[in-house]
Write a protein that holds these residues in place. Structure first.
Motif, PDB file in Angstrom:
ATOM      1  N   GLU A  24      45.173 -16.590   3.194  1.00  0.00           N
ATOM      2  CA  GLU A  24      44.980 -17.393   1.983  1.00  0.00           C
ATOM      3  C   GLU A  24      43.505 -17.678   1.720  1.00  0.00           C
ATOM      4  N   GLY A  25      43.195 -17.899   0.457  1.00  0.00           N
ATOM      5  CA  GLY A  25      41.843 -18.303   0.085  1.00  0.00           C
ATOM      6  C   GLY A  25      41.130 -17.278  -0.767  1.00  0.00           C
ATOM      7  N   PRO A  26      40.054 -17.703  -1.414  1.00  0.00           N
ATOM      8  CA  PRO A  26      39.272 -16.768  -2.215  1.00  0.00           C
ATOM      9  C   PRO A  26      38.308 -15.967  -1.335  1.00  0.00           C
ATOM     10  N   TYR A  27      37.965 -14.786  -1.820  1.00  0.00           N
ATOM     11  CA  TYR A  27      37.023 -13.895  -1.134  1.00  0.00           C
ATOM     12  C   TYR A  27      35.999 -13.387  -2.139  1.00  0.00           C
ATOM     13  N   LYS A  28      34.744 -13.401  -1.750  1.00  0.00           N
ATOM     14  CA  LYS A  28      33.699 -12.772  -2.542  1.00  0.00           C
ATOM     15  C   LYS A  28      33.739 -11.286  -2.225  1.00  0.00           C
ATOM     16  N   ALA A  29      33.828 -10.462  -3.260  1.00  0.00           N
ATOM     17  CA  ALA A  29      33.930  -9.013  -3.073  1.00  0.00           C
ATOM     18  C   ALA A  29      32.683  -8.325  -3.636  1.00  0.00           C
ATOM     19  N   THR A  30      32.085  -7.475  -2.822  1.00  0.00           N
ATOM     20  CA  THR A  30      31.036  -6.578  -3.280  1.00  0.00           C
ATOM     21  C   THR A  30      31.688  -5.206  -3.354  1.00  0.00           C
ATOM     22  N   VAL A  31      31.734  -4.641  -4.556  1.00  0.00           N
ATOM     23  CA  VAL A  31      32.492  -3.412  -4.815  1.00  0.00           C
ATOM     24  C   VAL A  31      31.558  -2.297  -5.261  1.00  0.00           C
ATOM     25  N   MET A  42      27.907   5.956  -9.495  1.00  0.00           N
ATOM     26  CA  MET A  42      28.625   4.824  -8.906  1.00  0.00           C
ATOM     27  C   MET A  42      28.143   3.530  -9.566  1.00  0.00           C
ATOM     28  N   ASP A  43      28.992   2.510  -9.487  1.00  0.00           N
ATOM     29  CA  ASP A  43      28.681   1.205 -10.049  1.00  0.00           C
ATOM     30  C   ASP A  43      28.912   0.154  -8.970  1.00  0.00           C
ATOM     31  N   THR A  44      28.027  -0.827  -8.884  1.00  0.00           N
ATOM     32  CA  THR A  44      28.188  -1.932  -7.937  1.00  0.00           C
ATOM     33  C   THR A  44      28.430  -3.216  -8.719  1.00  0.00           C
ATOM     34  N   LYS A  45      29.430  -3.985  -8.278  1.00  0.00           N
ATOM     35  CA  LYS A  45      29.676  -5.278  -8.928  1.00  0.00           C
ATOM     36  C   LYS A  45      30.093  -6.303  -7.884  1.00  0.00           C
ATOM     37  N   HIS A  46      29.995  -7.561  -8.273  1.00  0.00           N
ATOM     38  CA  HIS A  46      30.383  -8.683  -7.422  1.00  0.00           C
ATOM     39  C   HIS A  46      31.460  -9.462  -8.154  1.00  0.00           C
ATOM     40  N   THR A  47      32.526  -9.797  -7.449  1.00  0.00           N
ATOM     41  CA  THR A  47      33.644 -10.499  -8.056  1.00  0.00           C
ATOM     42  C   THR A  47      34.334 -11.363  -7.001  1.00  0.00           C
ATOM     43  N   THR A  48      35.314 -12.125  -7.410  1.00  0.00           N
ATOM     44  CA  THR A  48      36.111 -12.931  -6.488  1.00  0.00           C
ATOM     45  C   THR A  48      37.549 -12.456  -6.551  1.00  0.00           C
TER      46      THR A  48
END
Length: 75
Positions: A24-31, A42-48
Motif C-alpha cells: 500500500e501507499g504512493p510511489y514516485k515513479a521515474t519512467v 526515448m522519453d523520461t517522465k516522473h509521476t506518482t
C-alpha cells in the motif's frame, strides 16, 4: 522497485501492467519509455503511482519500458 519490459515483436504492442503486487501507499515513479517516431527515441517522465493501479504501456516494435518506483510520502 524496478520494472522492465522488453518487446521482441515486429510491430507495436500494448501491455497492461498490474501494480497490485506493491505494498500500500504512493510511489514516485521515474519512467523511461518509447517516444516519438524514431526507433531509438526515448522519453523520461516522473509521476506518482499506487498499488492496485494498472498501467497501459504502448511499446514500439523492439521497444521497451523501465521504471524505478520509490515510496513517496502521502500527500
Amino acid at each position: 522497485w524496478w520494472i522492465g519490459v522488453i518487446s521482441g515483436a515486429d510491430s507495436a504492442v500494448r501491455y497492461k501492467l498490474d501494480l497490485s503486487l506493491l505494498p500500500e501507499g504512493p510511489y514516485k515513479a521515474t519512467v523511461v519509455a518509447d517516444a516519438g517516431r524514431r526507433p531509438h527515441e526515448m522519453d523520461t517522465k516522473h509521476t506518482t503511482v499506487r498499488s492496485g493501479q494498472t498501467l497501459d504501456l504502448q511499446l514500439k516494435a523492439g521497444g521497451g519500458y523501465i521504471a524505478r518506483l520509490r515510496p513517496a510520502p502521502d500527500g
